[in-house]
Motif scaffolding. Structure first.
Motif, short mmCIF file in Angstrom:
data_model
loop_
_atom_site.label_atom_id
_atom_site.label_comp_id
_atom_site.label_asym_id
_atom_site.label_seq_id
_atom_site.Cartn_x
_atom_site.Cartn_y
_atom_site.Cartn_z
N ASN A 1 25.09 51.39 47.77
CA ASN A 1 25.08 49.96 47.94
C ASN A 1 25.65 49.05 47.09
O ASN A 1 25.56 49.31 45.52
CB ASN A 1 23.58 49.45 48.16
N LEU A 2 26.29 48.17 47.35
CA LEU A 2 26.80 47.22 46.31
C LEU A 2 26.97 45.68 46.99
O LEU A 2 26.91 45.49 48.29
CB LEU A 2 28.33 47.50 45.83
N TYR A 3 27.23 44.77 45.95
CA TYR A 3 27.62 43.39 46.60
C TYR A 3 29.09 43.20 46.22
O TYR A 3 29.40 43.89 45.05
CB TYR A 3 26.80 42.47 45.60
N VAL A 4 29.97 42.48 47.12
CA VAL A 4 30.90 42.12 46.66
C VAL A 4 31.07 40.47 47.06
O VAL A 4 30.78 39.77 47.59
CB VAL A 4 32.14 42.46 47.75
N VAL A 5 31.52 39.87 45.57
CA VAL A 5 31.19 38.50 45.66
C VAL A 5 32.81 37.82 45.40
O VAL A 5 33.43 37.97 44.63
CB VAL A 5 30.51 38.37 44.29
N GLY A 6 32.50 36.50 45.86
CA GLY A 6 33.65 35.68 45.75
C GLY A 6 33.40 34.11 46.11
O GLY A 6 32.32 33.92 46.53
N ARG A 7 34.46 33.34 46.04
CA ARG A 7 34.16 32.04 46.33
C ARG A 7 35.43 31.20 46.77
O ARG A 7 36.41 31.54 46.27
CB ARG A 7 33.45 31.24 45.27
N GLY A 8 35.41 30.31 47.66
CA GLY A 8 36.37 29.39 48.16
C GLY A 8 37.28 30.45 48.94
O GLY A 8 36.60 31.33 49.75
N GLY A 9 38.43 30.58 48.92
CA GLY A 9 39.22 31.23 49.62
C GLY A 9 39.03 32.66 49.24
O GLY A 9 39.27 33.48 50.28
N GLY A 10 38.65 32.89 48.00
CA GLY A 10 38.32 34.51 47.66
C GLY A 10 37.13 35.04 48.35
O GLY A 10 36.91 36.02 48.26
N GLY B 1 36.79 35.07 51.68
CA GLY B 1 37.27 35.65 52.75
C GLY B 1 37.77 36.97 52.27
O GLY B 1 37.64 38.06 53.05
N ALA B 2 38.28 37.10 51.00
CA ALA B 2 38.82 38.37 50.63
C ALA B 2 37.69 39.15 50.21
O ALA B 2 37.61 40.39 50.51
CB ALA B 2 39.65 38.04 49.02
N ALA B 3 36.43 38.59 49.69
CA ALA B 3 35.22 39.45 49.33
C ALA B 3 34.88 40.08 50.70
O ALA B 3 34.24 41.29 50.78
CB ALA B 3 34.18 38.51 48.60
N LEU C 1 31.05 44.12 42.67
CA LEU C 1 32.61 43.88 42.64
C LEU C 1 32.70 42.39 42.94
O LEU C 1 32.37 41.96 44.10
CB LEU C 1 33.12 44.70 43.60
N MET C 2 33.59 41.83 41.86
CA MET C 2 33.83 40.21 41.97
C MET C 2 35.19 40.22 42.06
O MET C 2 35.96 40.30 41.21
CB MET C 2 33.11 39.64 41.02
N LEU C 3 35.61 39.36 43.12
CA LEU C 3 37.02 38.92 43.41
C LEU C 3 37.01 37.36 43.07
O LEU C 3 36.73 36.66 43.92
CB LEU C 3 37.46 39.02 44.90
N ALA C 4 37.68 37.10 41.85
CA ALA C 4 37.76 35.73 41.34
C ALA C 4 39.20 35.17 41.22
O ALA C 4 39.93 35.94 40.49
CB ALA C 4 36.94 35.45 40.44
N GLN C 5 39.58 34.17 41.84
CA GLN C 5 40.98 33.65 41.77
C GLN C 5 40.89 32.59 40.59
O GLN C 5 39.85 32.15 40.26
CB GLN C 5 41.46 33.02 42.78
N SER C 6 42.08 32.02 40.11
CA SER C 6 42.20 31.32 38.80
C SER C 6 42.07 29.77 39.17
O SER C 6 42.98 29.10 38.82
CB SER C 6 43.47 31.76 38.05
#
Length: 336
Positions: free
Chosen positions: A199-208, A210-212, A250-255
């Motif tokens: 099991n895991l979490y995939v985390v992002g915010r904003g446009g990210g 959608g990628a998460a 797993l965290m997908l973060a844009q700049s």
């Protein structure tokens, strides 16, 4: 899956060139007829592309944007009241009955329907007032990769022309080369943790975000992993309680302005003993860094998902799966 994802840089370059006129016409219509609201229709990866679209459209144009609950039209037979609105219907095949029904209902309710579809001449294109082809070409793997990236690029192209944003236009022009660089990024540091995970979490915010969501979907369908996607804000409202020692995140973060919050959250997860993997350089030695390619902040989620696809294809094989033929799934899912 691996081969098709690698085709994304070339197809994006070709798509941007081939779609210049049709996107310009769509953008001119939207500027002359500012929508009262925007409705987004999609399933699966296309629904995840819709999350990206919602943040881009509402954030850059101020037009209230919402996902369409497809069953309201296809099952309950209701027509939304969206006079003067726009409906973006996103699909690889353009064949799913519920998506076609939702677009038809939105049109009957007064919306201008734009289809973003990979198969021209599909039922969805027949319904739409205007079609923006994704031009991803044949996609043989059940798991969508290049068609998802083509969807994000087409959405960004439309918003760039709609808002006449020269910085975003320049970012799109640079995107094919950046996608090449993103594809070569080595995310193998995440393999040991994810290979052993259940099991895991995939985390992002904003446009990210959608990628998460897309990453979580791919981990489910190609790697047999129970992956849940959350925004960096929403995960703090309850789901954080499950994050304990050795829990993978797993965290997908844009700049953009969400980056600092993502890094703070990564450190908070790590302090609980979680195994945290973050795109970019977190500055926290407890967090695994996944190398990234810089681009326009609104477009970086596209680069992040491209790097992720390389990881997912390798992880699927490492876990004993065939990424091209996920169990119980078909390329075209025709829901009602």
């Amino acid at each position: 899956m691996f081969i098709e994802a690698a085709e994304a840089p070339a197809l994006v370059a070709a798509q941007l060139a081939a779609n210049a006129d049709i996107v310009a016409r769509a953008a001119e219509h939207l500027r002359r007829n500012l929508p009262t609201a925007a409705l987004i229709c999609g399933r699966g990866s296309s629904d995840n592309a819709g999350v990206f679209a919602r943040y881009l459209i509402e954030g850059e144009t101020g037009v209230l944007t919402s996902p369409a609950p497809l069953a309201v039209s296809s099952v309950y037979g209701r027509t939304p009241r969206i006079e003067g609105g726009v409906c973006l219907a996103i699909s690889q095949s353009g064949k799913s009955p519920d998506l076609v029904a939702a677009a038809t209902a939105a049109k009957a309710g007064g919306a201008f329907v734009i289809a973003l579809v990979n198969v021209e001449g599909s039922p969805l294109s027949d319904v739409a007032d205007l079609t923006i082809p994704l031009r991803a070409g044949p996609e043989l793997s059940v798991a969508a990769t290049k068609s998802f990236i083509a969807s994000l690029t087409a959405i960004a192209h439309l918003v760039a022309e709609w808002t006449q944003d020269d910085a975003l236009r320049a970012g799109l022009a640079a995107l094919p080369a950046q996608l090449e660089a993103a594809w070569s990024q080595d995310w193998s540091a995440a393999l040991p943790t994810l290979k052993a995970a259940n099991n895991l979490y995939v985390v992002g915010r904003g446009g990210g975000f959608g990628a998460a969501r897309e990453a979580a979907l791919k981990l489910k369908e190609t790697c047999g992993l129970h992956a849940e996607a959350f925004s960096t804000a929403e995960v703090r409202h309850g789901p954080m309680a499950l994050v304990k020692t050795d829990f993978p995140v797993l965290m997908l973060a844009q700049s953009d302005v969400t980056r600092e919050d993502a890094e703070d959250l990564a450190s908070a997860f790590a302090a609980r003993g979680a195994k945290v993997m973050l795109s970019g350089h977190p500055g926290d030695p407890r967090v695994i860094s996944l190398p990234t390619t810089a681009g326009h902040p609104l477009l970086e989620p596209i680069l992040l998902i491209q790097s992720f696809y390389g990881l997912a294809a390798r992880l699927s094989v490492a876990r004993g799966y065939d990424p091209d033929q996920p169990p119980y799934l078909n390329k075209v899912t025709e829901t009602v």
